[in-house]
Write a protein that holds these residues in place. Structure first.
Motif, PDB file in Angstrom:
ATOM      1  N   GLY A 209      -6.297 -33.613  -2.149  1.00  0.00           N
ATOM      2  CA  GLY A 209      -6.059 -32.384  -1.412  1.00  0.00           C
ATOM      3  C   GLY A 209      -4.864 -31.593  -1.903  1.00  0.00           C
ATOM      4  N   ASN A 210      -4.216 -32.042  -2.976  1.00  0.00           N
ATOM      5  CA  ASN A 210      -3.053 -31.340  -3.506  1.00  0.00           C
ATOM      6  C   ASN A 210      -3.440 -30.013  -4.134  1.00  0.00           C
ATOM      7  N   HIS A 211      -2.540 -29.019  -4.001  1.00  0.00           N
ATOM      8  CA  HIS A 211      -2.723 -27.697  -4.595  1.00  0.00           C
ATOM      9  C   HIS A 211      -1.628 -27.477  -5.631  1.00  0.00           C
ATOM     10  N   VAL A 212      -1.991 -26.995  -6.802  1.00  0.00           N
ATOM     11  CA  VAL A 212      -1.017 -26.650  -7.836  1.00  0.00           C
ATOM     12  C   VAL A 212      -1.309 -25.230  -8.310  1.00  0.00           C
ATOM     13  N   THR A 213      -0.323 -24.338  -8.189  1.00  0.00           N
ATOM     14  CA  THR A 213      -0.494 -22.962  -8.640  1.00  0.00           C
ATOM     15  C   THR A 213      -0.467 -22.912 -10.161  1.00  0.00           C
ATOM     16  N   THR A 214      -1.475 -22.287 -10.743  1.00  0.00           N
ATOM     17  CA  THR A 214      -1.575 -22.221 -12.202  1.00  0.00           C
ATOM     18  C   THR A 214      -1.434 -20.811 -12.751  1.00  0.00           C
ATOM     19  N   ASN A 215      -1.810 -19.805 -11.976  1.00  0.00           N
ATOM     20  CA  ASN A 215      -1.784 -18.424 -12.458  1.00  0.00           C
ATOM     21  C   ASN A 215      -1.466 -17.467 -11.328  1.00  0.00           C
ATOM     22  N   THR A 216      -0.851 -16.345 -11.678  1.00  0.00           N
ATOM     23  CA  THR A 216      -0.633 -15.256 -10.739  1.00  0.00           C
ATOM     24  C   THR A 216      -1.047 -13.956 -11.421  1.00  0.00           C
ATOM     25  N   PHE A 217      -1.772 -13.114 -10.688  1.00  0.00           N
ATOM     26  CA  PHE A 217      -2.298 -11.866 -11.236  1.00  0.00           C
ATOM     27  C   PHE A 217      -1.869 -10.714 -10.328  1.00  0.00           C
ATOM     28  N   HIS A 218      -1.622  -9.542 -10.926  1.00  0.00           N
ATOM     29  CA  HIS A 218      -1.197  -8.371 -10.159  1.00  0.00           C
ATOM     30  C   HIS A 218      -2.045  -7.165 -10.564  1.00  0.00           C
TER      31      HIS A 218
ATOM     32  N   THR B 232       0.849  -1.193   0.000  1.00  0.00           N
ATOM     33  CA  THR B 232       0.000   0.000   0.000  1.00  0.00           C
ATOM     34  C   THR B 232       0.880   1.236   0.000  1.00  0.00           C
ATOM     35  N   GLN B 233       0.363   2.303  -0.581  1.00  0.00           N
ATOM     36  CA  GLN B 233       1.060   3.598  -0.551  1.00  0.00           C
ATOM     37  C   GLN B 233       0.027   4.686  -0.736  1.00  0.00           C
ATOM     38  N   GLU B 234      -0.115   5.513   0.282  1.00  0.00           N
ATOM     39  CA  GLU B 234      -1.111   6.588   0.276  1.00  0.00           C
ATOM     40  C   GLU B 234      -2.498   6.003   0.012  1.00  0.00           C
ATOM     41  N   ASN B 235      -3.105   6.300  -1.137  1.00  0.00           N
ATOM     42  CA  ASN B 235      -4.451   5.776  -1.404  1.00  0.00           C
ATOM     43  C   ASN B 235      -4.432   4.644  -2.430  1.00  0.00           C
ATOM     44  N   TYR B 236      -3.280   3.998  -2.600  1.00  0.00           N
ATOM     45  CA  TYR B 236      -3.145   2.911  -3.564  1.00  0.00           C
ATOM     46  C   TYR B 236      -2.977   1.564  -2.861  1.00  0.00           C
ATOM     47  N   LEU B 237      -3.515   0.528  -3.516  1.00  0.00           N
ATOM     48  CA  LEU B 237      -3.363  -0.841  -3.030  1.00  0.00           C
ATOM     49  C   LEU B 237      -2.814  -1.689  -4.176  1.00  0.00           C
ATOM     50  N   GLN B 238      -1.828  -2.514  -3.864  1.00  0.00           N
ATOM     51  CA  GLN B 238      -1.326  -3.482  -4.832  1.00  0.00           C
ATOM     52  C   GLN B 238      -1.785  -4.866  -4.378  1.00  0.00           C
ATOM     53  N   ILE B 239      -2.488  -5.558  -5.267  1.00  0.00           N
ATOM     54  CA  ILE B 239      -3.056  -6.859  -4.914  1.00  0.00           C
ATOM     55  C   ILE B 239      -2.437  -7.947  -5.773  1.00  0.00           C
ATOM     56  N   MET B 240      -2.045  -9.033  -5.132  1.00  0.00           N
ATOM     57  CA  MET B 240      -1.558 -10.217  -5.820  1.00  0.00           C
ATOM     58  C   MET B 240      -2.583 -11.331  -5.618  1.00  0.00           C
ATOM     59  N   THR B 241      -3.074 -11.881  -6.718  1.00  0.00           N
ATOM     60  CA  THR B 241      -4.066 -12.946  -6.660  1.00  0.00           C
ATOM     61  C   THR B 241      -3.475 -14.224  -7.237  1.00  0.00           C
ATOM     62  N   VAL B 242      -3.564 -15.279  -6.466  1.00  0.00           N
ATOM     63  CA  VAL B 242      -2.981 -16.561  -6.854  1.00  0.00           C
ATOM     64  C   VAL B 242      -4.109 -17.546  -7.138  1.00  0.00           C
ATOM     65  N   ALA B 243      -4.048 -18.183  -8.305  1.00  0.00           N
ATOM     66  CA  ALA B 243      -5.023 -19.211  -8.663  1.00  0.00           C
ATOM     67  C   ALA B 243      -4.374 -20.584  -8.517  1.00  0.00           C
ATOM     68  N   GLU B 244      -5.059 -21.453  -7.789  1.00  0.00           N
ATOM     69  CA  GLU B 244      -4.568 -22.811  -7.583  1.00  0.00           C
ATOM     70  C   GLU B 244      -5.643 -23.809  -8.000  1.00  0.00           C
ATOM     71  N   VAL B 245      -5.204 -24.937  -8.518  1.00  0.00           N
ATOM     72  CA  VAL B 245      -6.112 -26.039  -8.816  1.00  0.00           C
ATOM     73  C   VAL B 245      -6.077 -27.005  -7.644  1.00  0.00           C
ATOM     74  N   LEU B 246      -7.267 -27.349  -7.156  1.00  0.00           N
ATOM     75  CA  LEU B 246      -7.382 -28.261  -6.017  1.00  0.00           C
ATOM     76  C   LEU B 246      -7.791 -29.644  -6.504  1.00  0.00           C
ATOM     77  N   ASP B 247      -7.069 -30.632  -6.061  1.00  0.00           N
ATOM     78  CA  ASP B 247      -7.460 -32.020  -6.318  1.00  0.00           C
ATOM     79  C   ASP B 247      -8.364 -32.459  -5.175  1.00  0.00           C
ATOM     80  N   ALA B 248      -9.650 -32.648  -5.466  1.00  0.00           N
ATOM     81  CA  ALA B 248     -10.633 -32.955  -4.413  1.00  0.00           C
ATOM     82  C   ALA B 248     -10.360 -34.299  -3.753  1.00  0.00           C
ATOM     83  N   TYR B 249      -9.634 -35.194  -4.426  1.00  0.00           N
ATOM     84  CA  TYR B 249      -9.412 -36.533  -3.898  1.00  0.00           C
ATOM     85  C   TYR B 249      -8.133 -36.630  -3.067  1.00  0.00           C
TER      86      TYR B 249
END
Length: 443
Positions: free
Chosen positions: A399-408, A380-397
Motif C-alpha cells: 500500500g506504499n505510495h512513492v511520488t515519481t513525477n510532477t507535471f504542470h 485560476t485566473q479569469e479564464n485560465y486554469l493551472q493544473i498540477m498532476t502528481v504521478a505515484e507508484v503504488l505497491d499493491a502488496y
C-alpha cells in the motif's frame, strides 16, 4: 486534445534560442548534407534520416543501436558485456550540433492504423501521443550525438539514455490535424559531463508549407550500458557563431533551472507579496470575528480539495524503454490526458492547452507497477486554469505510495472559470506554486 492551441507570450533568451534561431539554418544545411553524404555515427545512422524516416523506423533503429530486440522476455537481455566498451571522457571527440540534427515523419496521411491511434473524435491529433514521440525522438538525437571511437563494428552502443526533465513546452496557433503528416526535428543543443539538452519541435503543412506546432527542451542523462552509473558524453564544438549562441543559451537555461529549484516554495518561504496574498486568502475565507477553524467559501468559488480527478493505471511491457522501466513518454501522455479531462470537467467546456511547464522525472517506474495519477486545479485566473498532476507508484502488496513525477499544465477556457481556493496551508503552498507557474507561462 482540443483544437485552437493559442499563441502564448514566450520567454526570449534563454528559452527559445535553440528552436527559433537555428531551425531554418540547420534544417536546410544539414538535410542537404545528409542527402548527399552517407554520414554515420559509429556506423549507426544513414542518409535515410535526411529523407525523413518514419517514427516507426526510428524506434527500430534505436533498438538495434542499443543491441535490443522487440518482444517480451521474463529476464531482460543482459548488457554487462558492453561495460568494457565504456569510453573515458578524454577519449570522446567533440561533436557539432549539425551532427545530431535530424528529422522524422509521423505518416498520418497514408497510415490508417496510425490515424486511429493519434486522432481524436474531432479530427485533431492527440497531443499526448505526440509527446510520446517527442521523447523518443529526443533520445534518438542523443544517440546521433554520441560517437565512441574504435567501437568494433556490430557492437551496440554502450549507453543507456534516461529522460531527466522536460523544461517547457510552448504551443503555437497551429492545431495538428489527425490525417496529415507531422514532422519532428531536433538536435542536441547543450551538453554537460553526462547530460544532454535536446530541442525538439513539431511541424505540419499548413497552406503548402510547414508551420510549427510546438517545441520542447528535453534534458537527457547518459548512463552506462547497465544503467548503474553516469556515463560521459561527447562535448560540443560549435561549428559557427549560431551554434555558439545556442550553446551559451543552454548554459543559461541550466543556471535558470538551478535557481528555480533553489527558490521553490517547497524549500523556502513565500516572498513578501505572496505572504500578503496568503493573508488575503485567509481573510476572504474566514467569517468576520471568527477565531476558530471554520472556513467560509466565497460565492463562485470551489475548494481545491474538490477540484481533482484521479486514475490508477496498470503498466505493461509495451510501455517499457530500453532500461526495462516505464517509458517517460507514456507517463507524459497519461498525465496530459487526465489533466485535460480535469480541466474539461472543472470549467464545463472544452479547454485549450496553452503551456506545459517543467516536467520532472524523479524515480524510475517498474513495468509491473500501478501508477496513480492525480490532477489538481491549483490556481485560476479569469479564464485560465493551472493544473498540477502528481504521478505515484503504488505497491499493491504494502500500500506504499512513492511520488515519481510532477507535471504542470496551463489551460484556457472559453469563458471565466470558477475560482479555486486552498483550504489548508499545504494546499496554499500548491496555490502559490501554481501561481508562479502560471505567471512564468504568460511572461
Amino acid at each position: 486534445m482540443g483544437p485552437g492551441l493559442r499563441n502564448v507570450k514566450l520567454c526570449v533568451v534563454p528559452f527559445l534560442l535553440g528552436a527559433r534561431s537555428c531551425r531554418s539554418l540547420l534544417k536546410a544545411r544539414t538535410l542537404r548534407k545528409m542527402t548527399h553524404k552517407n554520414s554515420s555515427s559509429n556506423g549507426r545512422n544513414s542518409s535515410a534520416d535526411g529523407q525523413y524516416a518514419t517514427m516507426t523506423e526510428i524506434k527500430k533503429k534505436m533498438l538495434k543501436s542499443f543491441g535490443l530486440e522487440p518482444g517480451f522476455t521474463t529476464e531482460p537481455k543482459s548488457r554487462e558485456d558492453l561495460l568494457k566498451y565504456q569510453p573515458k571522457f578524454e577519449d570522446l571527440p567533440a561533436r557539432s550540433m549539425q551532427d545530431s540534427f535530424c528529422s522524422a515523419i509521423i505518416p498520418l496521411s497514408t497510415n490508417a492504423v496510425l490515424q486511429d491511434k493519434y486522432i481524436n473524435f474531432r479530427g485533431f491529433a492527440r497531443l499526448g501521443r505526440l509527446l510520446e514521440d517527442m521523447d523518443i525522438f529526443a533520445a534518438w538525437c542523443c544517440n546521433r550525438h554520441l560517437k565512441v571511437p574504435n567501437l568494433p563494428e556490430g557492437v551496440p552502443l554502450p549507453y543507456s539514455l534516461v529522460t531527466v526533465l522536460v523544461d517547457r513546452i510552448d504551443f503555437t496557433s497551429v492545431s495538428p490535424q489527425g490525417t496529415q503528416d507531422i514532422r519532428l526535428s531536433g538536435h542536441v543543443s547543450w551538453v554537460g559531463t553526462s547530460s544532454m539538452e535536446v530541442v525538439v519541435w513539431l511541424e505540419q503543412i499548413v497552406n503548402e508549407e510547414y508551420q510549427k506546432i510546438t517545441r520542447a527542451l528535453f534534458l537527457m542523462a547518459a548512463r552506462n550500458a547497465t544503467n548503474t552509473a553516469a556515463a560521459p558524453v561527447n562535448p560540443i564544438q560549435p561549428a559557427n557563431e549560431e551554434e555558439k549562441r545556442i550553446l551559451a543559451g543552454g548554459t543559461d537555461r541550466k543556471k535558470q533551472r538551478q535557481l528555480l529549484i533553489a527558490q521553490s516554495v517547497f524549500k523556502v518561504e513565500p516572498n513578501a507579496e505572496e505572504q500578503s496574498l496568503i493573508y488575503k486568502l485567509y481573510k476572504r475565507t474566514t467569517p468576520n470575528e471568527q477565531t476558530g477553524p471554520r472556513r467560509l467559501l466565497p460565492p463562485n468559488c470551489i475548494w481545491m480539495h474538490d477540484s481533482f480527478q484521479m486514475s490508477t493505471i496498470p503498466s505493461f511491457p509495451e510501455h517499457r524503454n530500453q532500461n526495462n522501466t516505464v517509458f517517460g513518454g507514456f507517463l507524459m501522455r497519461s498525465a496530459l490526458e487526465i489533466s485535460w479531462a480535469t480541466a474539461f470537467l472543472y470549467c464545463k467546456a472544452r479547454p485549450t492547452l496553452e503551456h506545459i511547464s517543467d516536467i520532472s522525472f524523479q524515480k524510475p517506474v517498474s513495468v509491473n507497477s500501478f501508477i496513480k495519477m492525480t490532477a489538481y486545479v491549483v490556481y485560476t485566473q479569469e479564464n485560465y486554469l493551472q493544473i498540477m498532476t502528481v504521478a505515484e507508484v503504488l505497491d499493491a502488496y504494502t500500500g506504499n505510495h512513492v511520488t515519481t513525477n510532477t507535471f504542470h499544465y496551463t489551460f484556457s477556457a472559453p469563458d471565466a472559470v470558477t475560482e479555486v481556493l486552498p483550504r489548508s496551508y499545504h494546499e496554499t503552498m500548491w496555490y502559490i506554486h501554481g501561481r508562479r507557474k502560471f505567471i512564468a507561462s504568460r511572461s
